[in-house]
Design an enzyme around this catalytic site. Structure first.
Site, short mmCIF file in Angstrom:
data_model
loop_
_atom_site.label_atom_id
_atom_site.label_comp_id
_atom_site.label_asym_id
_atom_site.label_seq_id
_atom_site.Cartn_x
_atom_site.Cartn_y
_atom_site.Cartn_z
N ARG A 1 -15.62 -10.85 2.03
CA ARG A 1 -14.32 -11.04 2.69
C ARG A 1 -13.93 -12.53 2.59
O ARG A 1 -14.75 -13.37 2.25
CB ARG A 1 -14.43 -10.65 4.18
CG ARG A 1 -14.72 -9.19 4.46
CD ARG A 1 -13.49 -8.29 4.35
NE ARG A 1 -12.35 -8.78 5.10
CZ ARG A 1 -11.11 -8.27 4.97
NH1 ARG A 1 -10.88 -7.29 4.13
NH2 ARG A 1 -10.12 -8.74 5.67
N TYR B 1 -7.34 -4.74 14.91
CA TYR B 1 -7.05 -5.57 13.73
C TYR B 1 -6.60 -6.95 14.20
O TYR B 1 -6.09 -7.11 15.31
CB TYR B 1 -5.96 -4.89 12.89
CG TYR B 1 -5.62 -5.64 11.63
CD1 TYR B 1 -6.43 -5.57 10.50
CD2 TYR B 1 -4.47 -6.46 11.57
CE1 TYR B 1 -6.14 -6.29 9.35
CE2 TYR B 1 -4.17 -7.18 10.41
CZ TYR B 1 -5.00 -7.09 9.31
OH TYR B 1 -4.70 -7.80 8.17
N TRP C 1 -10.91 -10.39 -3.69
CA TRP C 1 -10.00 -10.68 -4.80
C TRP C 1 -10.55 -11.79 -5.71
O TRP C 1 -9.79 -12.48 -6.37
CB TRP C 1 -8.61 -11.05 -4.26
CG TRP C 1 -7.93 -9.86 -3.63
CD1 TRP C 1 -7.85 -9.55 -2.30
CD2 TRP C 1 -7.23 -8.80 -4.30
NE1 TRP C 1 -7.16 -8.38 -2.10
CE2 TRP C 1 -6.77 -7.90 -3.31
CE3 TRP C 1 -6.96 -8.51 -5.65
CZ2 TRP C 1 -6.05 -6.75 -3.62
CZ3 TRP C 1 -6.22 -7.36 -5.95
CH2 TRP C 1 -5.79 -6.50 -4.94
N ASP D 1 0.85 -1.20 0.00
CA ASP D 1 0.00 0.00 0.00
C ASP D 1 0.88 1.24 0.00
O ASP D 1 0.63 2.20 -0.74
CB ASP D 1 -0.90 0.03 1.24
CG ASP D 1 -1.90 -1.12 1.26
OD1 ASP D 1 -1.46 -2.28 1.28
OD2 ASP D 1 -3.13 -0.87 1.27
N GLU E 1 -12.47 0.51 -1.86
CA GLU E 1 -11.35 -0.44 -1.89
C GLU E 1 -11.39 -1.25 -3.20
O GLU E 1 -10.37 -1.46 -3.84
CB GLU E 1 -11.49 -1.35 -0.67
CG GLU E 1 -10.31 -2.22 -0.38
CD GLU E 1 -10.54 -3.07 0.87
OE1 GLU E 1 -11.63 -2.98 1.48
OE2 GLU E 1 -9.64 -3.84 1.24
N ASP F 1 -5.40 -11.81 -1.14
CA ASP F 1 -5.61 -12.78 -0.07
C ASP F 1 -6.45 -14.00 -0.43
O ASP F 1 -6.06 -15.12 -0.21
CB ASP F 1 -6.28 -12.10 1.13
CG ASP F 1 -5.55 -10.87 1.60
OD1 ASP F 1 -4.57 -10.48 0.94
OD2 ASP F 1 -5.95 -10.29 2.62
#
Ligand code: 2M8
Length: 445
Positions: free
Chosen positions: A209, A85, A367, A39, A410, A173
């Site tokens: 997710r 997180y 993804w 990033d 995103e 991911d």
């Protein structure tokens, strides 16, 4: 249109200001509250077009957390934001490694090495070249060390191909590419350390997710690494997930090229880096080309075979010049087909991350099908390298249009009728690369 774009560029800058942590930029306000490896590369590319100091600082802060063996960690934790997180330093336990640097908190894996690309771009955009050269002199040996780490510790067969040892290292991911390698891992759920997913508590639907099945395997791998004290040799012997990925290696080889450019500016001997670049390109071509699919494919070192699931990552080696012109043409025909949204198709945005006609397509799941700005920004350069300029321009326009229509998300649905972005909002690399693409469009008018 120009007023509109100028206004949006200002908005994008405000997103980056909002995510600025003082020395680096977090990817988003809530979902990702720390500094992330690649990033920061993309974010510095955005800063480079209007704030040279921040572009430099973003990368310098990242490399201040470099491990003693040269590895650039995936996450540098913000001590003021701990608790939001998973997994955080208490889970990674990186202090078990003799290579763990002092004074910072990091994870124990790495990510695609875009930093030389970002650093060269930052330098090239600087107006005060003498000052920027001073910074280049500081960052160059650190980036070089990070490439040395990859070629030394992650290329056991000495092919010039680096393996990744965790899906998070790919940056993609839950890509369908990892489904088979993850299914092949034998894990005992009862022996997993207890953990709690935090990503599902941020208002993003679980259907967008990775699954719990994925997370169990992510956690298994982290637990393995910490038990092995992050010893790369031991991990190579035991890790069930060892993958040579065309995206990671394509980026590395392009980064080699850009590192050579940086070295030349500094009067350094760059022979070794040039050899890395040549060898990596040769091996991508020889080992990763998938005849049937007409693109590059991931090689699973444990199964000793191609995975056979082609995503947009399979086109990334266009970026480093690995394919021949003939192979590039075959790839182009696939890329500009209904599988990845062809030019002049008014119903979709290019380039979805996974084949729209593929078995596992899910256009709103992370993804597994959406459009992502970072990989498209790289593909844009790759297309240009082989002379596919009209398609490259089309990708650039789509980067700008998708943000103009749906905001700084995103990831985005490839189908225009859905009219929607997904994941977190106010996302840093979307904003940064929008600034880069939109500024170039304005300059070219
Ligand atoms: C996503 O990955 C992180 C783990 O690294 C996560 O899901 O928690 C990926 O999109 C990755 O490519 C990205 O760098 C990161 C932060 O934006 O989020």
């Amino acid at each position: 249109m120009n007023d509109d774009l100028n206004g949006l560029i200002e908005q994008a800058k405000r997103v980056l200001d909002g995510n600025w942590l003082g020395k680096s930029t977090k990817p988003s306000p809530h979902l990702y509250p720390h500094q992330w490896n690649w990033d920061s590369g993309f974010i510095s590319i955005g800063y480079a077009s209007y704030n040279q100091k921040r572009a430099q600082q973003e990368l310098s802060t990242l490399f201040n957390a470099q491990w003693k063996n040269g590895m650039v960690p995936q996450i540098i934790f913000n001590p003021d934001a701990l608790g939001g997180y998973f997994p955080e330093p208490d889970f990674w336990q990186c202090e078990r490694s003799p290579n763990y640097p002092k004074g910072v908190l990091t994870s124990g894996i790495t990510m695609p090495p875009v930093h030389a690309v970002a650093a060269l771009r930052t330098f090239n955009k600087a107006t005060d070249k003498a000052a920027a050269k001073g910074w280049l002199r500081e960052i160059y040996p650190k980036i070089l060390e990070s490439h040395e780490y990859l070629y030394r510790e992650r290329d056991p067969l000495k092919e010039g191909l680096i393996y990744i040892r965790h899906p998070w290292e790919s940056g993609l991911d839950n890509s369908p590419t990892w489904d088979d390698p993850l299914k092949a891992m034998k894990i005992d759920r009862d022996k997993l350390p207890p953990y709690e997913r935090k990503d599902l508590k941020k208002g993003i639907p679980a259907s967008q997710r990775p699954t719990d099945f994925d997370y169990d395997r992510y956690v298994f791998l982290v637990d393995l690494f910490r038990r092995l004290k992050y010893d790369e040799h031991a991990i190579y012997q035991e890790c069930p997930f060892l993958i040579q990925d065309p995206l990671f290696n394509g980026i590395l080889s392009k980064a080699d090229e850009d590192l050579v450019e940086m070295g030349k500016v500094l009067g350094e001997d760059t022979k070794k880096i040039e050899e890395w670049h040549q060898q990596t390109n040769r091996s991508i071509r020889n080992k990763m080309w998938h005849e049937l699919h007409g693109a590059f494919d991931v090689f699973d070192m444990r199964a000793n075979e191609h995975v056979g699931t082609i995503t947009a990552s399979g086109f990334l080696p266009l970026l480093c010049g690995a394919p021949t012109q003939e192979e590039a043409q075959i790839m182009y025909d696939f890329l500009d087909s209904n599988s990845f949204c062809p030019m002049h198709d008014a119903t979709c945005f290019s380039i979805p991350n996974y084949n729209l006609e593929g078995d596992y397509i899910d256009t709103k799941n992370y993804w597994r099908g959406p459009v992502w700005i970072n990989t498209n920004w790289l593909l844009m350069d790759g297309l240009r390298r082989y002379g596919f300029n009209e398609k490259a321009d089309n990708v650039k326009h789509d980067i700008v249009d998708i943000v103009r229509l749906w905001g700084f998300h995103e990831y985005f649905d490839p189908f225009k009728e859905k009219g929607i972005g997904y994941g977190t909002d106010n996302f840093s690399w979307t904003s940064a690369l929008f600034i880069d693409a939109a500024s170039e469009l304005l300059e070219s008018q």
